[in-house]
Design an enzyme around this catalytic site. Structure first.
Site, PDB file in Angstrom:
ATOM      1  CE  LYS A 145      -4.402  -1.835   1.398  1.00 26.13           C
ATOM      2  NZ  LYS A 145      -5.454  -1.973   2.394  1.00 26.13           N
ATOM      3  NE  ARG A 166      -7.551  -8.126   0.645  1.00 26.91           N
ATOM      4  CZ  ARG A 166      -7.086  -7.307  -0.290  1.00 26.91           C
ATOM      5  NH1 ARG A 166      -6.066  -6.521  -0.030  1.00 26.91           N
ATOM      6  NH2 ARG A 166      -7.633  -7.269  -1.483  1.00 26.91           N
TER       7      ARG A 166
HETATM    8  C1  7PJ Z   1      -8.249  -4.358   1.718  1.00 28.55           C
HETATM    9  C2  7PJ Z   1      -9.304  -5.135   1.265  1.00 28.55           C
HETATM   10  C3  7PJ Z   1      -7.941  -4.371   3.108  1.00 28.55           C
HETATM   11  C4  7PJ Z   1      -9.746  -5.937   3.372  1.00 28.55           C
HETATM   12  C5  7PJ Z   1      -8.442  -4.048  -0.380  1.00 28.55           C
HETATM   13  C6  7PJ Z   1      -5.515  -3.510  -1.856  1.00 28.55           C
HETATM   14  C7  7PJ Z   1      -6.669  -2.577  -1.941  1.00 28.55           C
HETATM   15  N1  7PJ Z   1     -10.047  -5.932   2.068  1.00 28.55           N
HETATM   16  N2  7PJ Z   1      -9.414  -4.929  -0.064  1.00 28.55           N
HETATM   17  N3  7PJ Z   1      -8.720  -5.188   3.875  1.00 28.55           N
HETATM   18  N4  7PJ Z   1      -7.709  -3.699   0.667  1.00 28.55           N
HETATM   19  N5  7PJ Z   1     -10.458  -6.701   4.202  1.00 28.55           N
HETATM   20  O1  7PJ Z   1      -5.564  -4.639  -2.306  1.00 28.55           O
HETATM   21  O2  7PJ Z   1      -4.466  -3.069  -1.350  1.00 28.55           O
HETATM   22  O3  7PJ Z   1      -7.046  -3.695   3.610  1.00 28.55           O
HETATM   23  S1  7PJ Z   1      -8.227  -3.453  -1.994  1.00 28.55           S
END
Ligand code: 7PJ
Length: 274
Positions: free
Chosen positions: A219, A253
């Protein structure tokens, strides 16, 4: 324990959620896995690399990304969910749309991961009607504009109170506590200072009793600190994942599963939990 459909996860050690975006425009892997067979191959690789869950996203939420129609999102996501679930993979579907949630659950998804924390009308009911896990994420504003001027009085308290309120709403609708994960939503309507405050305070989110998911992989906050572009943020992402886990995150994640699993192995070998 975390219950996600037919999958039950022991939270004694951190879980790794591997990201597969089937979008033309996601910030790191946009366009790379738009083709279903390539997405499937990538998901299989992430599983082999040690991902506990595979997160499939058919809608890019980066600032300025174009909205996707329900039918396009379904067409991108559902074939992958079916194929992966049939192999026994625990699949999370990253969506805000109740119709996509219902179709994903019917196709065998184990978790609904909603950056909108199931606030869309019908979203809680779509999940409550099944036994999937839910990930409730905090976001201030909407993806298109959320990074323009995020403001909080007390970012940690506001994010925590919001997430607990959403979790309670889910429980009231019949989603058992063991099915719920909370997520501060790094980068979603947050400055670098907000993200760092939340990362430092993961322990206070974990103290709510709900497992915490941390999504920091590649990020822009990591780029702000290191000066690196998105393709050169792997070391920063590994450090961020370890920082999150050391403060009590239950799930990370990530895009880079193999490297994260190795980093976590070292952390676990040192910080042994009996
Ligand atoms: C997140 C997400 C996060 C959860 C994205 C990216 C942007 N879902 N979906 N948490 N970020 N739960 O893939 O960096 O931080 S999209």
């Amino acid at each position: 324990m975390l219950r996600c459909g037919r999958h039950t996860f022991d939270l004694a050690r951190p879980l790794v959620m591997g990201i597969v975006n089937v979008t033309p425009d996601s910030f790191f892997d946009g366009g790379r896995y738009l083709d279903a067979s390539r997405a499937l191959e990538h998901a299989r690789r992430l599983r082999e690399d040690g991902a506990d869950l595979i997160d499939i996203g058919g809608e890019s939420t980066r600032p300025g990304a174009s909205p996707v129609s329900e039918s396009d999102e379904l067409a991108r996501v559902i074939p992958l969910v079916e194929a992966l679930a049939a192999q026994g993979t625990a699949v999370a579907v990253d969506t805000r749309k109740p119709a996509v949630m219902r179709a994903s659950i019917a196709a065998g998804a184990a978790m609904i991961n909603d950056i909108g924390a199931l606030t869309a009308p019908g979203a809680i009911d779509a999940c409550a009607a099944s036994d999937v896990g839910v990930c409730l994420m905090h976001m201030q504003g909407e993806p298109g504009t959320m990074q323009q001027a995020p403001v909080y009085r007390d970012v940690v308290a506001e994010v925590r109170d919001f997430l607990v309120a959403r979790a309670r709403a889910c429980e009231a609708a019949g989603i058992a506590r063991e099915r719920i994960v909370i997520d501060p939503g790094f980068g979603f309507g947050k400055t670098l200072a907000h993200n760092l405050a939340l990362l430092r305070s993961i322990g206070s989110l974990a103290a709510t009793g709900y497992p915490v998911l941390a999504g920091l992989s590649r990020k822009s906050s990591l780029g702000e600190i290191t000066g690196r572009g998105v393709g050169d943020r792997l070391p920063a992402s590994l450090a961020a994942a370890l920082a999150a886990v050391a403060r009590g995150a239950a799930i990370v994640r990530v895009h880079d599963v193999r490297e994260t699993v190795d980093a976590l192995k070292i952390w676990l070998a040192v910080d042994v939990k009996a």
